[in-house]
Design a protein around this motif. Sequence first.
Motif, mmCIF file in Angstrom:
data_model
loop_
_atom_site.group_PDB
_atom_site.id
_atom_site.type_symbol
_atom_site.label_atom_id
_atom_site.label_comp_id
_atom_site.label_asym_id
_atom_site.label_seq_id
_atom_site.Cartn_x
_atom_site.Cartn_y
_atom_site.Cartn_z
ATOM 1 N N LYS A 1 0.833 -1.208 0.000
ATOM 2 C CA LYS A 1 0.000 0.000 0.000
ATOM 3 C C LYS A 1 0.867 1.257 0.000
ATOM 4 N N ASN A 2 1.930 1.287 0.791
ATOM 5 C CA ASN A 2 2.827 2.450 0.833
ATOM 6 C C ASN A 2 3.545 2.649 -0.503
ATOM 7 N N PHE A 3 3.988 1.519 -1.091
ATOM 8 C CA PHE A 3 4.701 1.631 -2.378
ATOM 9 C C PHE A 3 3.786 2.220 -3.449
ATOM 10 N N ASP A 4 2.532 1.702 -3.517
ATOM 11 C CA ASP A 4 1.588 2.189 -4.537
ATOM 12 C C ASP A 4 1.261 3.664 -4.329
ATOM 13 N N ALA A 5 1.140 4.065 -3.057
ATOM 14 C CA ALA A 5 0.832 5.479 -2.781
ATOM 15 C C ALA A 5 1.958 6.375 -3.291
ATOM 16 N N GLY A 6 3.214 6.000 -3.023
ATOM 17 C CA GLY A 6 4.366 6.780 -3.491
ATOM 18 C C GLY A 6 4.448 6.799 -4.999
ATOM 19 N N TYR A 7 4.161 5.642 -5.634
ATOM 20 C CA TYR A 7 4.229 5.531 -7.091
ATOM 21 C C TYR A 7 3.234 6.497 -7.740
ATOM 22 N N LYS A 8 1.973 6.521 -7.208
ATOM 23 C CA LYS A 8 0.937 7.398 -7.772
ATOM 24 C C LYS A 8 1.296 8.877 -7.594
ATOM 25 N N ILE A 9 1.862 9.208 -6.421
ATOM 26 C CA ILE A 9 2.252 10.606 -6.171
ATOM 27 C C ILE A 9 3.359 11.033 -7.140
ATOM 28 N N LEU B 1 0.523 16.048 -0.808
ATOM 29 C CA LEU B 1 -0.128 14.818 -1.268
ATOM 30 C C LEU B 1 0.035 13.683 -0.253
ATOM 31 N N LEU B 2 1.186 13.654 0.382
ATOM 32 C CA LEU B 2 1.409 12.615 1.391
ATOM 33 C C LEU B 2 0.525 12.829 2.612
ATOM 34 N N VAL B 3 0.299 14.087 2.999
ATOM 35 C CA VAL B 3 -0.566 14.404 4.137
ATOM 36 C C VAL B 3 -1.996 13.942 3.867
ATOM 37 N N ALA B 4 -2.389 14.058 2.589
ATOM 38 C CA ALA B 4 -3.771 13.679 2.227
ATOM 39 C C ALA B 4 -3.990 12.168 2.294
ATOM 40 N N GLU B 5 -2.899 11.403 2.204
ATOM 41 C CA GLU B 5 -3.026 9.944 2.261
ATOM 42 C C GLU B 5 -3.165 9.484 3.730
ATOM 43 N N LYS B 6 -3.909 8.387 3.935
ATOM 44 C CA LYS B 6 -4.114 7.854 5.290
ATOM 45 C C LYS B 6 -3.492 6.464 5.401
ATOM 46 N N ASN B 7 -3.079 6.161 6.636
ATOM 47 C CA ASN B 7 -2.531 4.846 6.950
ATOM 48 C C ASN B 7 -1.279 4.524 6.123
ATOM 49 N N ILE B 8 -0.409 5.514 5.976
ATOM 50 C CA ILE B 8 0.864 5.276 5.294
ATOM 51 C C ILE B 8 1.974 5.883 6.146
ATOM 52 N N HIS B 9 3.197 5.473 5.850
ATOM 53 C CA HIS B 9 4.367 6.018 6.542
ATOM 54 C C HIS B 9 4.848 7.259 5.779
ATOM 55 N N ASP C 1 6.608 9.956 6.578
ATOM 56 C CA ASP C 1 8.005 10.392 6.719
ATOM 57 C C ASP C 1 8.929 9.552 5.846
ATOM 58 N N LEU C 2 8.680 8.232 5.861
ATOM 59 C CA LEU C 2 9.532 7.343 5.063
ATOM 60 C C LEU C 2 9.376 7.635 3.577
ATOM 61 N N LEU C 3 8.118 7.793 3.145
ATOM 62 C CA LEU C 3 7.881 8.064 1.721
ATOM 63 C C LEU C 3 8.447 9.421 1.294
ATOM 64 N N LEU C 4 8.320 10.417 2.152
ATOM 65 C CA LEU C 4 8.854 11.742 1.820
ATOM 66 C C LEU C 4 10.367 11.677 1.657
ATOM 67 N N ASP C 5 10.991 10.891 2.572
ATOM 68 C CA ASP C 5 12.439 10.761 2.518
ATOM 69 C C ASP C 5 12.884 10.093 1.226
ATOM 70 N N VAL C 6 12.066 9.122 0.751
ATOM 71 C CA VAL C 6 12.420 8.418 -0.491
ATOM 72 C C VAL C 6 12.090 9.267 -1.711
ATOM 73 N N LEU C 7 10.870 9.817 -1.741
ATOM 74 C CA LEU C 7 10.389 10.482 -2.958
ATOM 75 C C LEU C 7 11.122 11.790 -3.280
ATOM 76 N N LYS C 8 11.559 12.558 -2.268
ATOM 77 C CA LYS C 8 12.163 13.866 -2.544
ATOM 78 C C LYS C 8 13.506 13.727 -3.276
ATOM 79 N N ASP C 9 14.108 12.526 -3.157
ATOM 80 C CA ASP C 9 15.359 12.307 -3.878
ATOM 81 C C ASP C 9 15.129 11.943 -5.334
#
Length: 667
Positions: free
Chosen positions: A98-106, A160-168, A170-178
Motif C-alpha cells: 500500500k505504501n509503495f503504490d501510494a508513493g508511485y501514484k504521487i 499529497l502525502l498528508v492527504a493519504e491515510k494509513n501510510i508512513h 516520513d519514510l515516503l517523503l524521505d524516499v520520494l524527494k530524492d
Amino acid sequence: MALAVMIITAVLPKHAKFKYEFEKGNVWLHDDLVSPFNFPIRKTVDEIRKDKESILKSVLPVYEVDEKVLQNQILQYQSDFEAKWKNAGLPDDASKSKNFDAGYKILENIYARGVIGLNKKYQRDGEQYVISLLRNNVETQVSTATLLTQTTAVAKLTDLLVAEKNIHSDLLLDVLKDHISPNVIYNEALTERIEKQAIENVSATRGMVQKGELIVSQGSTVTEDIYQKLESLRRTYEESITTPSDRKLTLAGQFLLVGMAVCLLMVFLYLFRRDIFQDNRQISLILLIVTGMLVSLSWAINLRLPSLYYIPYCIVPIIIRILFDTRLAMNIHLLVVLIASFFLPNSFEFAFLQITAGMVAIYSIKNLVRREQFLISALLILTNYFVAYLGISLIREGTLDAIDWPKFLPFIFSVLLSLLAYPLIYLFEKLFGITSDITLIELTNTNTPLLRELAFKAPGTFQHSLQVANLAESAIFKIGGNALLVRAGALYHDIGKMDNPQFFIENQNKGLNPHDKLPYEESAQIIIRHVLNGVEMARRNNLPEVIIDFLRTHHGNTRVDYFYQSFLKNFPEKIVDENTFRYPGPIPFTKETAVLMLADSVEAASRSLKEPDAESISNLVERIIDYKLEQNQLNDSNITLKEIETIKLIFKTMLMGIYHVRVDYLK
C-alpha cells in the motif's frame, strides 16, 4: 601612367554616383527632389536593432517533456523504497504494498504536471514566463506558473502525502524527494534556430516612396525621416546600374576622372619637380603607391567592410613626404582623396576628414630627425580625426548624447595601420633606390663603420668634416633646404682622404709634409684623387647616390691653386696643362651641394688664420665665397645672391663662435 590608370579604373566599383550631397540637420540647397521611381525606405541600424530585440522577445523558449525521466526515477524509487523499508525494520506485509503504490501514484502525479528548471535569460518581467511546450510532438503555450520547480514539487509532494491515510509519510517523503528532477527540459538548439529564423525575417525596410512623390523641397531642413528617404534613394540608385551599356559608360567616366588626376600629377612633376619627372624609377614608385591605395579602397568596398575609415589613407602622404617632399605629398594626397570620394557616401565629410588628417600628417613630419616623430605624428592624426568627428557629429546631431562613439573606432585602427609606413619606406628605398630622411638619420650617426674608420685613420679630416657639417647645416636651414641631407653629405664628403691621410694638412704632424719631396703635379694629383677615391669608397660601402653627389661636387672643377701657383712661380718657362691641377667636377647642381662647397672651403681656409678676429674672419669668408662666384662654381645650383649673403653672415657668426672671437659693440 597608362598601366596605373587602367588598373585603377578596372578595380574601382562600377556603380553610378548619386549626384546630391546631403547631411542630416542641414538645409536642402538643391531644387525640389521628386522620386524618379518607386523605392522602399530602408530602416536605420537602430531601427533594425530594435526590431530584432522586439522579435527576440516575442520568440518563446522551447521546452520538451522527457518521458524517460519518469521511467528512470520510478526504477530508482523501487529499489530505494525496498532498502528504506527494510532498514526501518517494517514487516513485509500488505502495508508495504500500500505504501509503495501510494508513493508511485504521487510520483506519477508530480511528473504528469511537469517539473521545470527555470532559465534566468527569460525572467525579464518576473520569475514566471510563457514557454512553448512540446509533448509527444504537440506544441502548446503554457506559463511556467502551471509547472512545478524542484522546490515547489517537494512542497506538493508533502501535501499529497498528508492527504493519504494509513501510510508512513516520513519514510515516503524521505524516499520520494530524492527522485524529483526536471522532466520539462529547455531545448536551446531548437530555440536558437527559431530565433535565427525570426531575425532573418525582420524587414530591412519600412514603407515605400512612390514615383513622382516629393521627397524634399528646396530650403527645407533634412529631418531624420527625410534623411532616411534620401539615403534609401541613393543606395537604390547606385545599386540599380546593372546593364552592360551602363557599366561601359560608368567605366568610361571613371577612366576620364582617373586619367585626368594622373595627368595633373604628371604636370605638377614636370613644372615643379623635373628631377622626378625625368626619373622613371621614382615615377613608377609614386604611381605604385597611388594605385595600391585605390586598389585597397576598392577591395574594402567589395568586401563590404562595416566602415571604410578602417583604411589608413594617411599612409600615402607620410610615405611620399619621407621619400620626396611636402608639396608632392600634399598634391598626391589630394588626388587620392578626391578620387576615393566618388565611391564613398557623404563625400564632403570624407574629404574633409582625410584632407585635414593628411595635412596634419605632412606638417608633423616636416623635419624628421627622430624616429619617435612617427608616434607623435600618429597621435596628432588621431587628435585631428577626433576633433573633426566631434565637430561633424555636433553639426549633424546637435547634442553630445546622440553621438555614436563606437563609429570612431575605425579611425583608431586606421591610425595604427598608418605606422606600417615605416617598414614600407624601407622596402621602397631598397626596391627603387631612393634615400629617405630615415636613412639620412642613420648615416649621420658617427658610429657607422665608415665614419669610425675615418676618425681612426684621418682624425683631422674627421674633425674638419664635423665642423663643415655644422656650418653647412646651419646655412641650409636658414635659406631653406634639406638640412639632414647636407649634414650627411658633409660627414662623408672627404672619406677619400683615408687612402693617403698624411698628404692633407689637417692630418699632418708639425714639420712633416710629404709634399715637400714630390713634384707639384704629383702633389696636385694626390689631392685631386681624394674625390675619385671617395666616390669609389662610397660605392663599395653602398652609400646612396645622393650622398655621392656631395663627394663629386664639393670642389667643383676648381684648381688646386697652391700647387698650381707654386708651379708657375718655380717653372715660368714650362708650358702647364691646367687640367692637371683642376678637379674633375661636376660643379654643384643643388643648393645643398653648393652650401657644402662653400662651408668646406671656408672652414679649411679658417684654419690658416694665425690670429682670428672679427675682421679677419669676415674678410676670409667674403674672399672665399666671392672667388667661388668668380669661378662660376655656383651657376647650376639655383642659389640666389640674397641667399649667398645670408650664408656669409651665418658662416661669419659661427666661425667667430668657434674661435671665441669677441665683438666690440658701440656704446
